[in-house]
Design a protein around this motif. Structure first.
Motif, PDB file in Angstrom:
ATOM      1  N   VAL A 166       0.819  -1.228   0.000  1.00 41.01           N
ATOM      2  CA  VAL A 166       0.000   0.000   0.000  1.00 41.01           C
ATOM      3  C   VAL A 166       0.848   1.271   0.000  1.00 41.01           C
ATOM      4  O   VAL A 166       0.292   2.375  -0.076  1.00 41.01           O
ATOM      5  N   LYS A 167       2.159   1.121   0.079  1.00 34.05           N
ATOM      6  CA  LYS A 167       3.024   2.307   0.095  1.00 34.05           C
ATOM      7  C   LYS A 167       2.796   3.157  -1.142  1.00 34.05           C
ATOM      8  O   LYS A 167       2.702   2.652  -2.253  1.00 34.05           O
ATOM      9  N   GLY A 168       2.709   4.450  -0.918  1.00 31.30           N
ATOM     10  CA  GLY A 168       2.487   5.366  -2.026  1.00 31.30           C
ATOM     11  C   GLY A 168       1.033   5.540  -2.401  1.00 31.30           C
ATOM     12  O   GLY A 168       0.683   6.441  -3.170  1.00 31.30           O
ATOM     13  N   ARG A 169       0.155   4.698  -1.858  1.00 27.20           N
ATOM     14  CA  ARG A 169      -1.285   4.799  -2.173  1.00 27.20           C
ATOM     15  C   ARG A 169      -2.111   5.134  -0.933  1.00 27.20           C
ATOM     16  O   ARG A 169      -3.118   5.824  -1.035  1.00 27.20           O
ATOM     17  N   PHE A 170      -1.683   4.649   0.210  1.00 31.14           N
ATOM     18  CA  PHE A 170      -2.427   4.861   1.464  1.00 31.14           C
ATOM     19  C   PHE A 170      -1.656   5.823   2.352  1.00 31.14           C
ATOM     20  O   PHE A 170      -0.422   5.826   2.372  1.00 31.14           O
ATOM     21  N   THR A 171      -2.395   6.622   3.111  1.00 36.10           N
ATOM     22  CA  THR A 171      -1.794   7.536   4.072  1.00 36.10           C
ATOM     23  C   THR A 171      -2.539   7.448   5.384  1.00 36.10           C
ATOM     24  O   THR A 171      -3.770   7.604   5.416  1.00 36.10           O
ATOM     25  N   ILE A 172      -1.801   7.231   6.456  1.00 31.36           N
ATOM     26  CA  ILE A 172      -2.403   7.188   7.781  1.00 31.36           C
ATOM     27  C   ILE A 172      -2.136   8.507   8.486  1.00 31.36           C
ATOM     28  O   ILE A 172      -1.082   9.119   8.317  1.00 31.36           O
ATOM     29  N   MET A 207      -7.127   6.102   1.420  1.00 28.30           N
ATOM     30  CA  MET A 207      -6.771   5.061   0.462  1.00 28.30           C
ATOM     31  C   MET A 207      -7.045   5.563  -0.943  1.00 28.30           C
ATOM     32  O   MET A 207      -8.208   5.819  -1.296  1.00 28.30           O
ATOM     33  N   ASN A 208      -5.993   5.730  -1.709  1.00 28.49           N
ATOM     34  CA  ASN A 208      -6.109   6.200  -3.089  1.00 28.49           C
ATOM     35  C   ASN A 208      -5.680   5.115  -4.055  1.00 28.49           C
ATOM     36  O   ASN A 208      -4.998   4.166  -3.692  1.00 28.49           O
ATOM     37  N   ASN A 209      -6.072   5.295  -5.301  1.00 33.02           N
ATOM     38  CA  ASN A 209      -5.706   4.339  -6.350  1.00 33.02           C
ATOM     39  C   ASN A 209      -5.987   2.902  -5.896  1.00 33.02           C
ATOM     40  O   ASN A 209      -5.130   2.015  -5.995  1.00 33.02           O
ATOM     41  N   LEU A 210      -7.186   2.693  -5.439  1.00 34.01           N
ATOM     42  CA  LEU A 210      -7.550   1.380  -4.920  1.00 34.01           C
ATOM     43  C   LEU A 210      -7.537   0.329  -6.012  1.00 34.01           C
ATOM     44  O   LEU A 210      -7.855   0.613  -7.186  1.00 34.01           O
ATOM     45  N   LYS A 211      -7.168  -0.867  -5.608  1.00 35.93           N
ATOM     46  CA  LYS A 211      -7.081  -1.999  -6.528  1.00 35.93           C
ATOM     47  C   LYS A 211      -8.014  -3.103  -6.048  1.00 35.93           C
ATOM     48  O   LYS A 211      -8.328  -3.178  -4.854  1.00 35.93           O
ATOM     49  N   PRO A 212      -8.442  -3.975  -6.945  1.00 40.43           N
ATOM     50  CA  PRO A 212      -9.319  -5.082  -6.516  1.00 40.43           C
ATOM     51  C   PRO A 212      -8.718  -5.904  -5.383  1.00 40.43           C
ATOM     52  O   PRO A 212      -9.459  -6.399  -4.516  1.00 40.43           O
ATOM     53  N   GLU A 213      -7.406  -6.014  -5.355  1.00 47.38           N
ATOM     54  CA  GLU A 213      -6.774  -6.802  -4.288  1.00 47.38           C
ATOM     55  C   GLU A 213      -6.799  -6.102  -2.933  1.00 47.38           C
ATOM     56  O   GLU A 213      -6.410  -6.694  -1.916  1.00 47.38           O
ATOM     57  N   ASP A 214      -7.267  -4.867  -2.894  1.00 49.24           N
ATOM     58  CA  ASP A 214      -7.466  -4.176  -1.613  1.00 49.24           C
ATOM     59  C   ASP A 214      -8.800  -4.547  -0.969  1.00 49.24           C
ATOM     60  O   ASP A 214      -9.073  -4.144   0.160  1.00 49.24           O
ATOM     61  N   THR A 215      -9.608  -5.301  -1.683  1.00 48.51           N
ATOM     62  CA  THR A 215     -10.902  -5.709  -1.149  1.00 48.51           C
ATOM     63  C   THR A 215     -10.721  -6.554   0.105  1.00 48.51           C
ATOM     64  O   THR A 215     -10.009  -7.562   0.091  1.00 48.51           O
ATOM     65  N   ALA A 216     -11.336  -6.128   1.185  1.00 48.61           N
ATOM     66  CA  ALA A 216     -11.188  -6.817   2.471  1.00 48.61           C
ATOM     67  C   ALA A 216     -12.042  -6.111   3.517  1.00 48.61           C
ATOM     68  O   ALA A 216     -12.553  -5.006   3.277  1.00 48.61           O
ATOM     69  N   VAL A 217     -12.150  -6.746   4.651  1.00 46.62           N
ATOM     70  CA  VAL A 217     -12.674  -6.062   5.831  1.00 46.62           C
ATOM     71  C   VAL A 217     -11.484  -5.414   6.530  1.00 46.62           C
ATOM     72  O   VAL A 217     -10.476  -6.074   6.794  1.00 46.62           O
ATOM     73  N   TYR A 218     -11.622  -4.141   6.805  1.00 45.68           N
ATOM     74  CA  TYR A 218     -10.542  -3.380   7.435  1.00 45.68           C
ATOM     75  C   TYR A 218     -10.868  -3.152   8.910  1.00 45.68           C
ATOM     76  O   TYR A 218     -11.996  -2.782   9.261  1.00 45.68           O
TER      77      TYR A 218
END
Length: 124
Positions: free
Chosen positions: A63-69, A82-93
């Protein structure tokens, strides 16, 4: 001590979401906060973490470069942009709190308190 995660939803690939984690019963000055995610059939994995008082932040390579906490101690909130989300980011957070304020652990067992999850679905 309670944590409540929110902000999940359904987006198309390339889209953005901002997750929020609301803390109650404790101050963010005393805890590190981590974001984890769990996809169906997979183990819970570390996504990002922030130490107490937002001194340090860490990200999974995926997630580096796409997510910021970020954190807002006054509001007792931690956010995950969460930016530039990808299908593989699909999950329960999930957000979680660790009583060791200066350490951002990457393993779920190190965390003492957990919020309920919020579902993120990214379609291609």
């Amino acid at each position: 001590v309670q944590l409540q995660a929110s902000g999940g939803g359904s987006v198309q690939a390339g889209g953005s979401l901002r997750l929020s984690c609301a803390a109650s019963g404790f101050t963010l000055n005393d805890y590190a906060i981590g974001w984890f995610r769990q996809a169906p059939g997979k183990e819970r994995e570390f996504v990002s973490g922030i130490s107490a008082s937002a001194i340090s932040t860490y990200y999974a390579d995926s997630v580096k470069g796409r997510f910021t906490i970020s954190g807002d101690n006054a509001k007792k909130m931690v956010y995950l942009q969460m930016n530039n989300l990808k299908p593989e980011d699909t999950a329960v957070y999930y957000c979680a709190a660790d009583q060791r304020p200066t350490i951002v652990a990457v393993t779920p067992n190190n965390y003492d308190y957990w919020g309920q999850g919020t579902l993120v679905t990214v379609s291609s």
